[in-house]
Design an enzyme around this catalytic site. Sequence first.
Site, PDB file in Angstrom:
ATOM      1  N   ASP A  76      -2.811  75.534 132.753  1.00  0.00           N
ATOM      2  CA  ASP A  76      -1.983  76.880 132.748  1.00  0.00           C
ATOM      3  C   ASP A  76      -3.157  78.264 132.979  1.00  0.00           C
ATOM      4  O   ASP A  76      -4.244  77.745 133.114  1.00  0.00           O
ATOM      5  CB  ASP A  76      -1.131  77.093 131.638  1.00  0.00           C
ATOM      6  CG  ASP A  76      -1.859  77.486 130.209  1.00  0.00           C
ATOM      7  OD1 ASP A  76      -3.149  77.468 130.300  1.00  0.00           O
ATOM      8  OD2 ASP A  76      -1.180  77.618 129.326  1.00  0.00           O
ATOM      9  N   CYS A 118      -4.761  73.625 128.543  1.00  0.00           N
ATOM     10  CA  CYS A 118      -4.105  74.745 128.169  1.00  0.00           C
ATOM     11  C   CYS A 118      -4.814  75.470 127.195  1.00  0.00           C
ATOM     12  O   CYS A 118      -6.042  75.129 126.847  1.00  0.00           O
ATOM     13  CB  CYS A 118      -2.545  74.468 127.948  1.00  0.00           C
ATOM     14  SG  CYS A 118      -2.205  73.619 126.529  1.00  0.00           S
ATOM     15  N   THR A 142      -4.359  75.676 123.664  1.00  0.00           N
ATOM     16  CA  THR A 142      -4.664  74.600 122.538  1.00  0.00           C
ATOM     17  C   THR A 142      -4.692  73.146 123.017  1.00  0.00           C
ATOM     18  O   THR A 142      -5.266  72.418 122.403  1.00  0.00           O
ATOM     19  CB  THR A 142      -3.548  74.748 121.453  1.00  0.00           C
ATOM     20  OG1 THR A 142      -2.207  74.599 122.116  1.00  0.00           O
ATOM     21  CG2 THR A 142      -3.384  76.253 120.949  1.00  0.00           C
ATOM     22  N   HIS A 188      -8.658  52.501 122.213  1.00  0.00           N
ATOM     23  CA  HIS A 188      -7.478  52.264 121.435  1.00  0.00           C
ATOM     24  C   HIS A 188      -6.186  52.495 122.122  1.00  0.00           C
ATOM     25  O   HIS A 188      -5.235  51.646 122.132  1.00  0.00           O
ATOM     26  CB  HIS A 188      -7.424  52.851 120.196  1.00  0.00           C
ATOM     27  CG  HIS A 188      -8.575  52.442 119.277  1.00  0.00           C
ATOM     28  ND1 HIS A 188      -8.694  52.364 117.729  1.00  0.00           N
ATOM     29  CD2 HIS A 188      -9.904  52.090 119.542  1.00  0.00           C
ATOM     30  CE1 HIS A 188      -9.591  52.186 117.159  1.00  0.00           C
ATOM     31  NE2 HIS A 188     -10.301  51.997 118.159  1.00  0.00           N
ATOM     32  N   HIS A 208      -4.882  46.054 120.774  1.00  0.00           N
ATOM     33  CA  HIS A 208      -4.344  47.380 121.023  1.00  0.00           C
ATOM     34  C   HIS A 208      -3.345  47.125 122.296  1.00  0.00           C
ATOM     35  O   HIS A 208      -2.501  48.027 122.481  1.00  0.00           O
ATOM     36  CB  HIS A 208      -5.586  48.212 121.852  1.00  0.00           C
ATOM     37  CG  HIS A 208      -6.475  48.528 120.617  1.00  0.00           C
ATOM     38  ND1 HIS A 208      -6.405  49.161 119.491  1.00  0.00           N
ATOM     39  CD2 HIS A 208      -7.936  48.102 120.494  1.00  0.00           C
ATOM     40  CE1 HIS A 208      -7.072  49.324 118.675  1.00  0.00           C
ATOM     41  NE2 HIS A 208      -8.247  48.845 119.334  1.00  0.00           N
TER      42      HIS A 208
END
Length: 159
Positions: free
Chosen positions: A9, A66, A68, A99, A134
């Site tokens: 963004d 973005c 955060t 993982h 995994h």
Amino acid sequence: MTIIAIGSDHAGYAAKEFIKSLLQDLSYNSHDYGCFDEQSVHYPEFGQKVAQAVSGAVCASGILICGTGIGMSIVANKVCGIRAALCHNTFTAVCSREHNNANILVMGARVLSFDQMAEITRVWLATPFAGGRHETRLAMIQEMERINYLYKNKGDVHV
Ligand code: RB5
């Protein structure tokens, strides 16, 4: 040809341009799904484009940025087959590949410096999935995705 889908963004735009040139330096091909300047936009639009490109195998993996990294993570993980990992350091980047076999790397441009993002991206791209135990966990997630999709859309499927 391996293509990496990339998107952001407005808050992640400058970082996306920086990571795009890093990918070029590392000899990766990338496809830019926007945004294309720093004008305010809505991150779900660009997160979905990148996630659908990876989910539909148009691109092998993706990178989303973005402010955060949280919004892009939420959006990308709504798309079937996407395992988007919000990484804050090289440890989480390595674990997300080993993982979780993460197929989209998400970073927060208001959390990390360009140098940190470059280091995380390098490590993330170079780390293979470890498989083994995994695999079982990822198969569980895939099954949950299938059941929850049916449940949401038909209302008559129970776990
Ligand atoms: C944009 O201001 C900001 O909300 C966005 O970049 C992101 O951090 C959302 O999770």
